[in-house]
Design a protein around this motif. Structure first.
Motif, PDB file in Angstrom:
ATOM      1  N   THR A   5       0.861  -1.172   0.000  1.00  0.00           N
ATOM      2  CA  THR A   5       0.000   0.000   0.000  1.00  0.00           C
ATOM      3  C   THR A   5       0.901   1.227   0.000  1.00  0.00           C
ATOM      4  OG1 THR A   5      -1.693  -1.179   1.229  1.00  0.00           O
ATOM      5  CG2 THR A   5      -1.832   1.219   1.229  1.00  0.00           C
ATOM      6  N   TYR A   6       0.545   2.199  -0.825  1.00  0.00           N
ATOM      7  CA  TYR A   6       1.347   3.401  -0.980  1.00  0.00           C
ATOM      8  C   TYR A   6       0.544   4.629  -0.599  1.00  0.00           C
ATOM      9  CZ  TYR A   6       4.480   0.397  -3.614  1.00  0.00           C
ATOM     10  OH  TYR A   6       5.328  -0.618  -3.988  1.00  0.00           O
ATOM     11  N   GLN A   7       1.244   5.672  -0.219  1.00  0.00           N
ATOM     12  CA  GLN A   7       0.630   6.958   0.057  1.00  0.00           C
ATOM     13  C   GLN A   7       1.385   8.014  -0.723  1.00  0.00           C
ATOM     14  OE1 GLN A   7       0.403   8.040   4.194  1.00  0.00           O
ATOM     15  NE2 GLN A   7      -0.632   9.941   3.780  1.00  0.00           N
ATOM     16  N   LYS A   8       0.668   9.055  -1.159  1.00  0.00           N
ATOM     17  CA  LYS A   8       1.302  10.174  -1.838  1.00  0.00           C
ATOM     18  C   LYS A   8       1.149  11.426  -0.983  1.00  0.00           C
ATOM     19  CE  LYS A   8      -0.921  10.250  -5.761  1.00  0.00           C
ATOM     20  NZ  LYS A   8      -1.292  10.552  -7.156  1.00  0.00           N
ATOM     21  N   ILE A   9       2.214  12.199  -0.943  1.00  0.00           N
ATOM     22  CA  ILE A   9       2.156  13.507  -0.302  1.00  0.00           C
ATOM     23  C   ILE A   9       2.593  14.543  -1.322  1.00  0.00           C
ATOM     24  CG2 ILE A   9       2.536  12.650   2.043  1.00  0.00           C
ATOM     25  CD1 ILE A   9       5.481  13.581   1.757  1.00  0.00           C
ATOM     26  N   GLU A  10       2.231  15.786  -1.095  1.00  0.00           N
ATOM     27  CA  GLU A  10       2.663  16.863  -1.973  1.00  0.00           C
ATOM     28  C   GLU A  10       3.554  17.798  -1.173  1.00  0.00           C
ATOM     29  OE1 GLU A  10       0.123  18.614  -5.247  1.00  0.00           O
ATOM     30  OE2 GLU A  10       0.054  20.219  -3.749  1.00  0.00           O
ATOM     31  N   ILE A  11       4.706  18.112  -1.740  1.00  0.00           N
ATOM     32  CA  ILE A  11       5.655  19.013  -1.083  1.00  0.00           C
ATOM     33  C   ILE A  11       6.110  20.057  -2.092  1.00  0.00           C
ATOM     34  CG2 ILE A  11       6.422  17.304   0.609  1.00  0.00           C
ATOM     35  CD1 ILE A  11       8.900  16.818  -1.089  1.00  0.00           C
ATOM     36  N   VAL A  12       6.652  21.146  -1.588  1.00  0.00           N
ATOM     37  CA  VAL A  12       7.150  22.221  -2.442  1.00  0.00           C
ATOM     38  C   VAL A  12       8.595  22.496  -2.057  1.00  0.00           C
ATOM     39  CG1 VAL A  12       6.854  24.618  -3.171  1.00  0.00           C
ATOM     40  CG2 VAL A  12       4.841  23.238  -2.586  1.00  0.00           C
ATOM     41  N   GLY A  13       9.469  22.489  -3.049  1.00  0.00           N
ATOM     42  CA  GLY A  13      10.881  22.800  -2.818  1.00  0.00           C
ATOM     43  C   GLY A  13      11.256  24.081  -3.535  1.00  0.00           C
ATOM     44  N   SER A  14      12.232  24.782  -2.999  1.00  0.00           N
ATOM     45  CA  SER A  14      12.679  26.012  -3.647  1.00  0.00           C
ATOM     46  C   SER A  14      14.192  26.136  -3.568  1.00  0.00           C
ATOM     47  CB  SER A  14      12.016  27.227  -3.003  1.00  0.00           C
ATOM     48  OG  SER A  14      12.400  27.343  -1.662  1.00  0.00           O
ATOM     49  N   SER A  15      14.741  26.886  -4.513  1.00  0.00           N
ATOM     50  CA  SER A  15      16.184  27.106  -4.558  1.00  0.00           C
ATOM     51  C   SER A  15      16.482  28.344  -5.394  1.00  0.00           C
ATOM     52  CB  SER A  15      16.892  25.905  -5.196  1.00  0.00           C
ATOM     53  OG  SER A  15      18.251  26.198  -5.456  1.00  0.00           O
ATOM     54  N   PRO A  16      17.460  29.129  -4.988  1.00  0.00           N
ATOM     55  CA  PRO A  16      17.887  30.248  -5.825  1.00  0.00           C
ATOM     56  C   PRO A  16      18.824  29.804  -6.951  1.00  0.00           C
ATOM     57  CG  PRO A  16      19.140  30.233  -3.798  1.00  0.00           C
ATOM     58  CD  PRO A  16      18.109  29.137  -3.683  1.00  0.00           C
ATOM     59  N   THR A  17      19.242  28.533  -6.917  1.00  0.00           N
ATOM     60  CA  THR A  17      20.247  28.035  -7.854  1.00  0.00           C
ATOM     61  C   THR A  17      19.669  27.343  -9.075  1.00  0.00           C
ATOM     62  OG1 THR A  17      21.680  27.667  -5.948  1.00  0.00           O
ATOM     63  CG2 THR A  17      22.356  26.674  -8.015  1.00  0.00           C
ATOM     64  N   SER A  18      18.784  26.334  -8.866  1.00  0.00           N
ATOM     65  CA  SER A  18      18.281  25.563 -10.001  1.00  0.00           C
ATOM     66  C   SER A  18      17.050  24.746  -9.619  1.00  0.00           C
ATOM     67  CB  SER A  18      19.360  24.603 -10.519  1.00  0.00           C
ATOM     68  OG  SER A  18      19.599  23.575  -9.559  1.00  0.00           O
ATOM     69  N   ILE A  19      16.359  24.276 -10.636  1.00  0.00           N
ATOM     70  CA  ILE A  19      15.229  23.369 -10.429  1.00  0.00           C
ATOM     71  C   ILE A  19      15.713  22.085  -9.776  1.00  0.00           C
ATOM     72  CG2 ILE A  19      13.543  21.933 -11.649  1.00  0.00           C
ATOM     73  CD1 ILE A  19      13.267  24.277 -13.650  1.00  0.00           C
ATOM     74  N   GLU A  20      16.850  21.576 -10.236  1.00  0.00           N
ATOM     75  CA  GLU A  20      17.399  20.340  -9.670  1.00  0.00           C
ATOM     76  C   GLU A  20      17.682  20.485  -8.180  1.00  0.00           C
ATOM     77  OE1 GLU A  20      18.454  21.720 -12.516  1.00  0.00           O
ATOM     78  OE2 GLU A  20      17.943  20.204 -14.006  1.00  0.00           O
ATOM     79  N   ASP A  21      18.235  21.625  -7.777  1.00  0.00           N
ATOM     80  CA  ASP A  21      18.504  21.854  -6.354  1.00  0.00           C
ATOM     81  C   ASP A  21      17.207  21.956  -5.556  1.00  0.00           C
ATOM     82  OD1 ASP A  21      21.223  21.773  -6.716  1.00  0.00           O
ATOM     83  OD2 ASP A  21      21.530  23.940  -6.495  1.00  0.00           O
ATOM     84  N   ALA A  22      16.176  22.542  -6.149  1.00  0.00           N
ATOM     85  CA  ALA A  22      14.876  22.630  -5.480  1.00  0.00           C
ATOM     86  C   ALA A  22      14.298  21.233  -5.263  1.00  0.00           C
ATOM     87  CB  ALA A  22      13.920  23.491  -6.299  1.00  0.00           C
ATOM     88  N   ILE A  23      14.408  20.364  -6.273  1.00  0.00           N
ATOM     89  CA  ILE A  23      13.928  18.991  -6.157  1.00  0.00           C
ATOM     90  C   ILE A  23      14.720  18.237  -5.095  1.00  0.00           C
ATOM     91  CG2 ILE A  23      13.782  16.750  -7.337  1.00  0.00           C
ATOM     92  CD1 ILE A  23      13.263  18.377  -9.955  1.00  0.00           C
ATOM     93  N   GLN A  24      16.045  18.300  -5.174  1.00  0.00           N
ATOM     94  CA  GLN A  24      16.891  17.565  -4.234  1.00  0.00           C
ATOM     95  C   GLN A  24      16.657  18.024  -2.802  1.00  0.00           C
ATOM     96  OE1 GLN A  24      18.925  14.872  -5.073  1.00  0.00           O
ATOM     97  NE2 GLN A  24      18.827  14.655  -2.868  1.00  0.00           N
ATOM     98  N   GLY A  25      16.540  19.320  -2.603  1.00  0.00           N
ATOM     99  CA  GLY A  25      16.300  19.834  -1.260  1.00  0.00           C
ATOM    100  C   GLY A  25      14.974  19.364  -0.693  1.00  0.00           C
ATOM    101  N   ALA A  26      13.940  19.354  -1.528  1.00  0.00           N
ATOM    102  CA  ALA A  26      12.623  18.906  -1.067  1.00  0.00           C
ATOM    103  C   ALA A  26      12.632  17.423  -0.731  1.00  0.00           C
ATOM    104  CB  ALA A  26      11.578  19.211  -2.134  1.00  0.00           C
ATOM    105  N   VAL A  27      13.247  16.609  -1.576  1.00  0.00           N
ATOM    106  CA  VAL A  27      13.302  15.165  -1.328  1.00  0.00           C
ATOM    107  C   VAL A  27      14.136  14.861  -0.089  1.00  0.00           C
ATOM    108  CG1 VAL A  27      14.139  12.961  -2.249  1.00  0.00           C
ATOM    109  CG2 VAL A  27      12.838  14.513  -3.720  1.00  0.00           C
TER     110      VAL A  27
END
Length: 69
Positions: A5-27
């Motif tokens: 059984t799986y669950q999904k959550i929604e999160i928001v990441g941000s970064s002044p550097t890049s989209i990739e950094d925003a994703i990595q920081g959020a994860v």
């Protein structure tokens, strides 16, 4: 393969550097609170413009994780 059984959550990441950094920081941050994370999906991308330049990136992620038995 056994049933899971799986669950999904929604999160928001941000970064002044890049989209990739925003994703990595959020994860990375979500991993401190949730175990068994299996996947993420970028559902929205946006940013902030200042003086005609990109100043900040923001991404909305859906993160899926397996619930423990």
């Amino acid at each position: 393969m056994s049933d899971h059984t799986y669950q999904k959550i929604e999160i928001v990441g941000s970064s002044p550097t890049s989209i990739e950094d925003a994703i990595q920081g959020a994860v990375t941050r979500a991993a401190k609170m949730h175990s068994n994370m299996n996947w993420f999906e970028v559902v929205e991308t946006r940013g902030h413009i200042s003086n005609g330049k990109v100043a900040h990136y923001q991404v909305v992620l859906k993160v899926g994780f397996r619930l423990e038995d």
